[in-house]
Design an enzyme around this catalytic site. Structure first.
Site, PDB file in Angstrom:
ATOM      1  N   ASP A  93       3.967   0.015  -6.712  1.00 41.02           N
ATOM      2  CA  ASP A  93       2.920  -0.929  -7.132  1.00 41.02           C
ATOM      3  C   ASP A  93       1.880  -0.217  -8.006  1.00 41.02           C
ATOM      4  O   ASP A  93       0.710  -0.141  -7.666  1.00 41.02           O
ATOM      5  CB  ASP A  93       2.279  -1.540  -5.873  1.00 41.02           C
ATOM      6  CG  ASP A  93       1.384  -2.718  -6.176  1.00 41.02           C
ATOM      7  OD1 ASP A  93       1.349  -3.166  -7.336  1.00 41.02           O
ATOM      8  OD2 ASP A  93       0.712  -3.185  -5.226  1.00 41.02           O
ATOM      9  N   LYS A  95       0.845  -1.030 -11.042  1.00 40.85           N
ATOM     10  CA  LYS A  95       0.000  -1.921 -11.869  1.00 40.85           C
ATOM     11  C   LYS A  95      -0.435  -1.257 -13.173  1.00 40.85           C
ATOM     12  O   LYS A  95      -1.625  -1.099 -13.450  1.00 40.85           O
ATOM     13  CB  LYS A  95      -1.212  -2.430 -11.091  1.00 40.85           C
ATOM     14  CG  LYS A  95      -0.856  -3.307  -9.895  1.00 40.85           C
ATOM     15  CD  LYS A  95      -2.085  -3.992  -9.313  1.00 40.85           C
ATOM     16  CE  LYS A  95      -1.764  -4.817  -8.092  1.00 40.85           C
ATOM     17  NZ  LYS A  95      -1.425  -4.003  -6.888  1.00 40.85           N
ATOM     18  N   ASP A  98      -1.964  -0.338 -19.707  1.00 46.84           N
ATOM     19  CA  ASP A  98      -2.411   0.462 -20.855  1.00 46.84           C
ATOM     20  C   ASP A  98      -1.527   0.184 -22.066  1.00 46.84           C
ATOM     21  O   ASP A  98      -0.687  -0.714 -22.033  1.00 46.84           O
ATOM     22  CB  ASP A  98      -2.401   1.946 -20.460  1.00 46.84           C
ATOM     23  CG  ASP A  98      -3.528   2.730 -21.124  1.00 46.84           C
ATOM     24  OD1 ASP A  98      -3.723   2.569 -22.349  1.00 46.84           O
ATOM     25  OD2 ASP A  98      -4.209   3.504 -20.424  1.00 46.84           O
ATOM     26  N   TYR A 204      -5.986 -14.228   2.357  1.00 42.58           N
ATOM     27  CA  TYR A 204      -4.652 -14.376   2.939  1.00 42.58           C
ATOM     28  C   TYR A 204      -4.244 -15.820   3.147  1.00 42.58           C
ATOM     29  O   TYR A 204      -5.066 -16.690   3.428  1.00 42.58           O
ATOM     30  CB  TYR A 204      -4.601 -13.684   4.313  1.00 42.58           C
ATOM     31  CG  TYR A 204      -4.685 -12.182   4.283  1.00 42.58           C
ATOM     32  CD1 TYR A 204      -3.740 -11.413   3.611  1.00 42.58           C
ATOM     33  CD2 TYR A 204      -5.709 -11.517   4.974  1.00 42.58           C
ATOM     34  CE1 TYR A 204      -3.808 -10.024   3.623  1.00 42.58           C
ATOM     35  CE2 TYR A 204      -5.783 -10.134   4.985  1.00 42.58           C
ATOM     36  CZ  TYR A 204      -4.832  -9.396   4.314  1.00 42.58           C
ATOM     37  OH  TYR A 204      -4.902  -8.030   4.329  1.00 42.58           O
ATOM     38  N   ARG A 223      -1.081  -4.915   5.726  1.00 42.26           N
ATOM     39  CA  ARG A 223      -1.709  -4.622   7.013  1.00 42.26           C
ATOM     40  C   ARG A 223      -1.191  -5.488   8.157  1.00 42.26           C
ATOM     41  O   ARG A 223      -1.178  -5.044   9.309  1.00 42.26           O
ATOM     42  CB  ARG A 223      -3.238  -4.741   6.869  1.00 42.26           C
ATOM     43  CG  ARG A 223      -3.856  -3.525   6.201  1.00 42.26           C
ATOM     44  CD  ARG A 223      -5.256  -3.786   5.683  1.00 42.26           C
ATOM     45  NE  ARG A 223      -5.241  -4.601   4.470  1.00 42.26           N
ATOM     46  CZ  ARG A 223      -6.330  -4.936   3.781  1.00 42.26           C
ATOM     47  NH1 ARG A 223      -7.524  -4.549   4.199  1.00 42.26           N
ATOM     48  NH2 ARG A 223      -6.224  -5.661   2.674  1.00 42.26           N
TER      49      ARG A 223
HETATM   50  O1  S5P Z   1      -2.836  -9.791  -6.211  1.00 40.77           O
HETATM   51  C1  S5P Z   1      -2.413  -8.874  -5.532  1.00 40.77           C
HETATM   52  C2  S5P Z   1      -1.401  -8.032  -5.986  1.00 40.77           C
HETATM   53  C3  S5P Z   1      -0.921  -7.042  -5.156  1.00 40.77           C
HETATM   54  S1  S5P Z   1       0.483  -6.182  -5.657  1.00 40.77           S
HETATM   55  N1  S5P Z   1      -2.908  -8.665  -4.276  1.00 40.77           N
HETATM   56  C4  S5P Z   1      -2.459  -7.662  -3.463  1.00 40.77           C
HETATM   57  O2  S5P Z   1      -2.934  -7.561  -2.336  1.00 40.77           O
HETATM   58  N2  S5P Z   1      -1.480  -6.790  -3.920  1.00 40.77           N
HETATM   59  C5  S5P Z   1      -1.031  -5.640  -3.104  1.00 40.77           C
HETATM   60  O3  S5P Z   1      -0.408  -6.138  -1.918  1.00 40.77           O
HETATM   61  C6  S5P Z   1      -2.130  -4.697  -2.640  1.00 40.77           C
HETATM   62  O4  S5P Z   1      -2.315  -3.637  -3.554  1.00 40.77           O
HETATM   63  C7  S5P Z   1      -1.632  -4.209  -1.284  1.00 40.77           C
HETATM   64  O5  S5P Z   1      -0.800  -3.080  -1.448  1.00 40.77           O
HETATM   65  C8  S5P Z   1      -0.784  -5.362  -0.768  1.00 40.77           C
HETATM   66  C9  S5P Z   1      -1.515  -6.272   0.193  1.00 40.77           C
HETATM   67  O6  S5P Z   1      -1.868  -5.575   1.344  1.00 40.77           O
HETATM   68  P1  S5P Z   1      -2.504  -6.290   2.637  1.00 40.77           P
HETATM   69  O7  S5P Z   1      -2.767  -5.153   3.558  1.00 40.77           O
HETATM   70  O8  S5P Z   1      -3.763  -6.983   2.198  1.00 40.77           O
HETATM   71  O9  S5P Z   1      -1.459  -7.249   3.135  1.00 40.77           O
END
Ligand code: S5P
Length: 250
Positions: A93, A95, A98, A204, A223
């Site tokens: 990931d 991202k 550039d 979420y 998480r």
């Molecule tokens: O819009 C996004 C894109 C990504 S890739 N929102 C995100 O949360 N992510 C990634 O997904 C973020 O960098 C993290 O690694 C994961 C979400 O993690 P969580 O612990 O919040 O479920």
């Protein structure tokens, strides 16, 4: 009548990119649409987790640059072995955001040499179409929309980004919080069964919500799984929730 989603089998029939085919085949084989995000800062935790949740996931998503003890031999070799053992893809990931020449260097050089091991990489498309030409022998998952509060990926941005995404052969799909067209795979993070957000802007939804409302192909859970007392049990729970919602949406 409401338009139904395409099944993974139907998507596999029309998929052109080799990594789109790979992830769809794994989903069908494992009856899973779960990607676990392994946001650990030590190699041991990362590898232990990959071994435990490996049987239940289609891909393991990494932020390789947050490891305190990264080492190509100690981190990547065992990680690749676990990916083979449990049949999941490695999704870095990164991202990227550039110009093409810099992304080319960031993809293949430096400490992490991502092109040596990643099956999928995430990239913004803010640098324009040609900036994505460097991503060869990998599937690009383009960041279309973000899950965080106040993100700048508004509908105008997404409309322009989609023009780049639809026309680039290296791109297999998008990270987004909305439905997209059937010919791209949709990956949705910001998925958690226990809480609606964190204190740093993350937002979420449940697996059912994103699969039913956005026709998401793959849920990305961080998480919710890796912070759980029983990560394996929780991985199974998210896998089952995700698969049940997928089948109900067909
Ligand atoms: O819009 C996004 C894109 C990504 S890739 N929102 C995100 O949360 N992510 C990634 O997904 C973020 O960098 C993290 O690694 C994961 C979400 O993690 P969580 O612990 O919040 O479920």
């Amino acid at each position: 009548e409401e338009k139904k989603r395409l099944s993974y089998e139907q998507k596999l029939e029309v998929a052109e990119h080799s990594f789109a085919k790979k992830i769809l085949k794994i989903a069908i084989e494992k009856r899973s649409n779960l990607i676990a995000s392994a946001d650990f800062i030590t190699t041991k935790e990362l590898l232990d987790f990959a071994d435990i949740v490996g049987p239940h996931i289609v891909a393991l998503k990494t932020h390789i640059d947050i490891l305190n003890d990264f080492d190509a031999d100690e981190t990547i070799l065992p990680l690749k072995n676990l990916a083979t053992k449990h049949n999941f893809l490695l999704m870095e990931d990164r991202k990227f955001a550039d110009i093409g020449n810099t992304q080319d260097l960031q993809f293949s050089y430096g400490t992490y040499k991502i092109s040596n091991w990643a099956d999928l990489v995430t990239s913004h498309v803010i640098g324009g179409s040609k900036s994505l030409d460097c991503f060869v022998n990998v599937g690009v998952v383009a960041i279309l929309g973000m899950s965080s509060q106040g993100t700048l990926t508004d509908s105008h941005y997404r409309e322009e980004a989609m023009k780049v995404i639809e026309n680039h052969p290296n791109i297999i799909g998008c990270v987004a919080q909305n439905q997209i067209s059937d010919n791209l795979l949709l990956f949705t993070p910001g998925v958690n069964l226990g809480t609606t957000g964190d204190d740093k802007g993350q937002q979420y939804n449940s697996p059912e919500h994103v699969i039913k409302n956005y026709n998401t192909d793959f849920i990305i859970v961080g998480r919710g799984i890796y912070k759980a007392d029983e990560p394996e049990q929780e991985a199974v729970r998210y896998k089952n929730e995700g698969w049940k919602a997928y089948e109900a949406s067909l």
